[in-house]
Design a protein around this motif. Sequence first.
Motif, mmCIF file in Angstrom:
data_model
loop_
_atom_site.group_PDB
_atom_site.id
_atom_site.type_symbol
_atom_site.label_atom_id
_atom_site.label_comp_id
_atom_site.label_asym_id
_atom_site.label_seq_id
_atom_site.Cartn_x
_atom_site.Cartn_y
_atom_site.Cartn_z
ATOM 1 N N ASP A 1 28.667 6.992 1.032
ATOM 2 C CA ASP A 1 29.114 5.764 0.361
ATOM 3 C C ASP A 1 28.316 5.578 -0.934
ATOM 4 O OD1 ASP A 1 30.355 3.417 -0.227
ATOM 5 O OD2 ASP A 1 29.334 2.207 1.294
ATOM 6 N N HIS A 2 28.155 6.676 -1.658
ATOM 7 C CA HIS A 2 27.398 6.615 -2.912
ATOM 8 C C HIS A 2 28.125 7.451 -3.962
ATOM 9 C CE1 HIS A 2 23.668 5.706 -5.071
ATOM 10 N NE2 HIS A 2 23.842 6.874 -5.678
ATOM 11 N N PRO A 3 28.292 6.933 -5.155
ATOM 12 C CA PRO A 3 29.021 7.719 -6.163
ATOM 13 C C PRO A 3 28.266 9.013 -6.495
ATOM 14 C CG PRO A 3 28.021 5.746 -7.119
ATOM 15 C CD PRO A 3 27.813 5.662 -5.649
ATOM 16 N N LEU A 4 28.996 10.077 -6.556
ATOM 17 C CA LEU A 4 28.347 11.369 -6.850
ATOM 18 C C LEU A 4 28.390 11.637 -8.355
ATOM 19 C CD1 LEU A 4 29.626 13.444 -3.815
ATOM 20 C CD2 LEU A 4 27.448 12.269 -4.114
ATOM 21 N N ASP A 5 27.749 10.749 -9.098
ATOM 22 C CA ASP A 5 27.756 10.877 -10.563
ATOM 23 C C ASP A 5 26.353 11.148 -11.083
ATOM 24 O OD1 ASP A 5 26.586 8.467 -10.010
ATOM 25 O OD2 ASP A 5 27.729 7.292 -11.460
ATOM 26 N N CYS A 6 25.574 11.887 -10.276
ATOM 27 C CA CYS A 6 24.155 12.059 -10.616
ATOM 28 C C CYS A 6 23.930 12.516 -12.056
ATOM 29 C CB CYS A 6 23.503 13.047 -9.659
ATOM 30 S SG CYS A 6 23.305 12.347 -8.012
ATOM 31 N N LEU A 7 24.756 13.421 -12.530
ATOM 32 C CA LEU A 7 24.494 13.988 -13.861
ATOM 33 C C LEU A 7 24.653 12.962 -14.968
ATOM 34 C CD1 LEU A 7 26.060 17.545 -13.619
ATOM 35 C CD2 LEU A 7 23.656 16.894 -13.591
ATOM 36 N N THR A 8 25.491 11.963 -14.726
ATOM 37 C CA THR A 8 25.679 10.934 -15.754
ATOM 38 C C THR A 8 25.029 9.608 -15.371
ATOM 39 O OG1 THR A 8 27.806 10.396 -14.761
ATOM 40 C CG2 THR A 8 27.831 11.920 -16.640
ATOM 41 N N CYS A 9 24.313 9.619 -14.268
ATOM 42 C CA CYS A 9 23.663 8.378 -13.810
ATOM 43 C C CYS A 9 22.403 8.137 -14.641
ATOM 44 C CB CYS A 9 23.300 8.517 -12.333
ATOM 45 S SG CYS A 9 22.409 7.106 -11.702
ATOM 46 N N PRO A 10 22.125 6.874 -15.028
ATOM 47 C CA PRO A 10 20.915 6.581 -15.818
ATOM 48 C C PRO A 10 19.630 6.980 -15.102
ATOM 49 C CG PRO A 10 22.364 4.654 -15.733
ATOM 50 C CD PRO A 10 22.947 5.683 -14.813
ATOM 51 N N ALA A 11 19.676 7.039 -13.759
ATOM 52 C CA ALA A 11 18.447 7.356 -13.020
ATOM 53 C C ALA A 11 18.328 8.846 -12.711
ATOM 54 C CB ALA A 11 18.413 6.554 -11.719
ATOM 55 N N ASN A 12 19.203 9.654 -13.292
ATOM 56 C CA ASN A 12 19.147 11.097 -13.003
ATOM 57 C C ASN A 12 17.739 11.625 -13.289
ATOM 58 O OD1 ASN A 12 19.918 13.688 -12.393
ATOM 59 N ND2 ASN A 12 20.785 14.098 -14.443
ATOM 60 N N GLY A 13 17.129 12.196 -12.266
ATOM 61 C CA GLY A 13 15.764 12.689 -12.428
ATOM 62 C C GLY A 13 14.720 11.649 -12.092
ATOM 63 N N ASP A 14 15.135 10.413 -11.893
ATOM 64 C CA ASP A 14 14.191 9.337 -11.578
ATOM 65 C C ASP A 14 14.784 8.484 -10.454
ATOM 66 O OD1 ASP A 14 12.013 7.650 -11.718
ATOM 67 O OD2 ASP A 14 12.859 6.420 -13.313
ATOM 68 N N CYS A 15 15.317 9.164 -9.427
ATOM 69 C CA CYS A 15 16.056 8.475 -8.375
ATOM 70 C C CYS A 15 15.523 8.941 -7.024
ATOM 71 C CB CYS A 15 17.546 8.795 -8.499
ATOM 72 S SG CYS A 15 18.522 8.196 -7.114
ATOM 73 N N GLU A 16 15.053 8.013 -6.237
ATOM 74 C CA GLU A 16 14.489 8.390 -4.942
ATOM 75 C C GLU A 16 15.572 8.885 -3.980
ATOM 76 O OE1 GLU A 16 11.548 5.635 -3.281
ATOM 77 O OE2 GLU A 16 11.282 4.818 -5.295
ATOM 78 N N LEU A 17 16.773 8.341 -4.108
ATOM 79 C CA LEU A 17 17.864 8.802 -3.235
ATOM 80 C C LEU A 17 18.163 10.271 -3.514
ATOM 81 C CD1 LEU A 17 19.898 7.680 -1.101
ATOM 82 C CD2 LEU A 17 21.534 7.462 -2.980
ATOM 83 N N GLN A 18 18.209 10.583 -4.810
ATOM 84 C CA GLN A 18 18.436 11.975 -5.223
ATOM 85 C C GLN A 18 17.301 12.869 -4.699
ATOM 86 O OE1 GLN A 18 17.969 12.700 -9.492
ATOM 87 N NE2 GLN A 18 20.013 13.642 -9.535
ATOM 88 N N ASP A 19 16.072 12.386 -4.864
ATOM 89 C CA ASP A 19 14.911 13.162 -4.402
ATOM 90 C C ASP A 19 14.980 13.405 -2.898
ATOM 91 O OD1 ASP A 19 14.027 13.027 -6.979
ATOM 92 O OD2 ASP A 19 12.501 11.491 -6.614
ATOM 93 N N MET A 20 15.347 12.360 -2.150
ATOM 94 C CA MET A 20 15.358 12.478 -0.694
ATOM 95 C C MET A 20 16.481 13.403 -0.206
ATOM 96 S SD MET A 20 12.741 11.023 0.396
ATOM 97 C CE MET A 20 11.887 11.312 -1.134
ATOM 98 N N ALA A 21 17.605 13.356 -0.913
ATOM 99 C CA ALA A 21 18.689 14.274 -0.554
ATOM 100 C C ALA A 21 18.194 15.710 -0.665
ATOM 101 C CB ALA A 21 19.901 14.036 -1.451
#
Lengths: 77, 943
Positions: B111-131
């Motif tokens: 239930d999370h948009p998979l827009d990591c590459l265009t997300c402002p937090a790309n590279g600074d996102c704990e959800l991304q890190d935890m995945a």
Amino acid sequence: MTPSPESELAELRMANQIAANFRHHPDDQAAAEVANHLRSFWTPWMLERLERLVDSGGEGLDPLVVRAAALLATPAA
Amino acid sequence: MTLLREPDRGTPSAPGPETVTLEIDGIPVSVPEGTSVMRAAALAGTDVPKLCATDSLAAFGSCRLCLVEIDGQRGTPASCTTPVAAGMRVSTQTPRLDRLRRGVMELYISDHPLDCLTCPANGDCELQDMAGAVGLREVRYGYAGANHLDAAKDTSNPYFEFDPAKCIVCSRCVRACDDIQGTLALTIEGRGFGSKVAPGPTDFLGSECVSCGACVQACPTSTLQEKAVVLSGTPRRTVLTTCAYCGVGCSFKAELNGEQVVRMVPYKDGGANEGHSCVKGRFAWGYATHPDRITTPMIREHFTDPWRPVSWEEAISHTARRLQEIQERHGGAAIGAITSSRCTNEEVFAVQKMVRAAFGNNNVDTCARVCHSPTGFGLKSTFGTSAGTQDFKSVDAADVIMVIGANPTDAHPVFASRMKRRLRAGAKLIVVDPRRIDLVRTPHIEASYHLQLMPGTNVAVLNAMAHTILAEGLANRAFVAERCEADAFEVWERFILDPANSPEALEVVTGVPAAAVRAAARLYAAGPNSAIYYGLGVTEHSQGSTAVMGMANLAMLTGNIGRDGVGVNPLRGQNNVQGSCDMGSFPHELSGYRHVADAAVREQFESEWGHPVLDRPGLRIPNMFDAAIDGAFRGLFVQGEDVAQSDPNLQHVVAALSSLELLVVQDLFENETAKFAHVFLPGTSFLEKDGTFINAERRINRVRPVMPPRTGKSEWEVVCEIATAMGYPMSWGSASEIMDEVARLTPTFAGVSFDKLDRVGSVQWPCNETAPLGTPVMHVGKFVRGLGHFMETPFVPTDERSTSRYPLLLTTGRILTQYNVGAQTRRTANQVWHHEDILDVHPHDAEDRGITEGDLVYVASRVGRIQLHARISERMPQGVVYTTFHHPISGTNVVTTENSDWATNCPEYKVTAVQVQLVPPAPAPEKGAEAVAPAEPVPVAGA
């Protein structure tokens, strides 16, 4: 240059206010405390203007200020 | 430095005295009792995956990602909520844990948009890190089911946006708002799948949110994100520096891309703020690059002439020549300077040295004259030094907190958050204030006593409290006998026990029922740790100094001094009020509060400076204005202050400034004062400065340049060049060398250097051989002056009284989103919250005058009249009105008067007799200021 009435009033007002805050002490002590305060915080230019106010009769000046002004002529203890 | 990422150990440290040893993944680790398994693992070098945990918040245990296995225990407990135990054996990485964590992450990501590459937090996102950390490679559930991906963004706040589509409902934002900021503006609305973060039934801008940014900082995803990051991308490097707003002195990580500031993030290791901030410090820094900045020196013959941009060389030689000409014609004492609490210690020290050595007089004063000069006088007279007694952290140990004449939630918000945490934990609160400030009743906090006194009667209330404590046998006589001068105490005891100082005798003056004063006094005396925090509502009175002494008397009488949790603490208005006073910019004192009449002290400076120092005090700011009108004072250098907006009785100030032959203004903007200037020397913002600020707890913090000076010169360099051009060679190789000179000349700073500050972060003076790392709490064991000195504090009513012509009392102050004269904050998006100064009027006073909400009203005093819009407010007691002074167009100080503190000349901003009347509806007059008599308009309108 003749001092403006407005700024003469400033010294009068401030000096009277200082006196009011030392008035709870006996006169001699209070006068010495007022003089000490003036000596510690007033610049010579202000003290000269106060002296002129006293010399011109001290109208409106608290008597404690007049007594303190006399003490200012002597060096601080 | 590269981007500084502070470690996050998941849960706060535990201050338990006992140490517990356990094993984590086979590695032994010893931690304080009460530490979580998660934190112990982090300390052992293993970061357990987490989402809802962060070490600025208490453990919550909701995300189920930080599961661990513990030998002998069933199941997989959450490491954030499980405390360590002796001999515990913990595994943080097992096949079972891997499987469980991947399952949890899979659900989050479904239930999370998979827009990591265009997300402002790309590279600074704990959800991304935890995945990544749990090895998530697929999401089996697809995206066809119910989800939140289309939830609408809330972009109402000017500084950050809220994108609920990215929210994982970890509650970190809600908990940050509750526990760190203490505003409780956010909530989780709904249940189960419908759960969502909400700022109440409105958007962020319309909510109770105070935009401190704690939620943004706590958010592990890009749900709450700075708009600057959305616009500019994630930052790449960090410069540690200090906020340039209030006297809390928060430490910040300025995070940049190149020389462009992307965001300011409060620094967890900052001693004053420990990772928290307010809307000004975190967000309102855009003024530094505002197009209104002036970066070129300018001169003109008369202040009505147009400016002529000139080179630095011409500006400096012109200034020096004009100052010398004035001295030749009118004497050495005809010129002087005003230093600014918005400048660094080094810049302030340079100006006062220029005055004493190059000008050859003591005509230097600082803007603390109009705020906290009574603090210096009062605390020096009683305790022996001119500073607050505690560090901010001390409030954590207070049992009773008395807030008098201060509104910390608006004026010192980060300290207020810390204080509110302590109050929510059970400390009792006494508020002494004419207004019902927020602290009186705010979520989970209610003052035990609100002594709603009439303006101008602080001294009477303090005397009545002291009278009660003595008369009821509540004094700490052992402390008094051991720590204070016996003779002075005996004199004071006789004075204070006079029935004239009883609550019953004084209630007719103060308006506070005697029973309430007695009850508050008993509470303060009972403590056991009672702390006083005060602000300009104490100092800006005709008896400001007396009230400070009254508070010091109370603290000594009850033994509430010299340890954690107690003390007398001034909440300083501007960032460097303490420092500008410490640096010797009062006309009667050299650095470290030593009187110019002290020959030994003068000799020290004369030897260092190679120039005599005069032994008589110079002019204070109000005296400078009087002398200017008189003609004795002709030239003034104003560093970073706007006296034509901030100082009282503006008609008088304007007359004084207009009388000068030479007014030199060193500032960022062409402010109200600069309208009367002949020379404008462009100044530097805090992002360009190299130096130090000193906050209200005497903490010396480094201010580091984030970008080069936009003017090409540091302010102190300009001052040195003027002094040199006047014939007194003055130079330093760096700001660090200025602090070295301060340290050589000032015993309380003897151990201070930039090198030390860079190594240890910050120190609180005194910092010397005895206390090489500084002194968080003062007067431990003995007072700076040896024995504490009780001062008699007779109540002398102010001359400013309400009359039939001016029946109301006006008191002025500050608001959260604006700062002082507003020169900085008015040039930021903070305008959205407070774009004009408003007059608060009690409903009865409004009704008597036919005033309704939003009406335009005249506010007239005996010296001037202004127009403001009215707000009907039950915060006000009947008979008292309130406004702020942040906007020049309001001209608030047109109506404040020449009255001042008897000892220091600090203006009596808090008591002005006024009348308020409805402005006739038609024809609608221009909003602005005008003088009453003579009918000469004060030129602050329309600015």
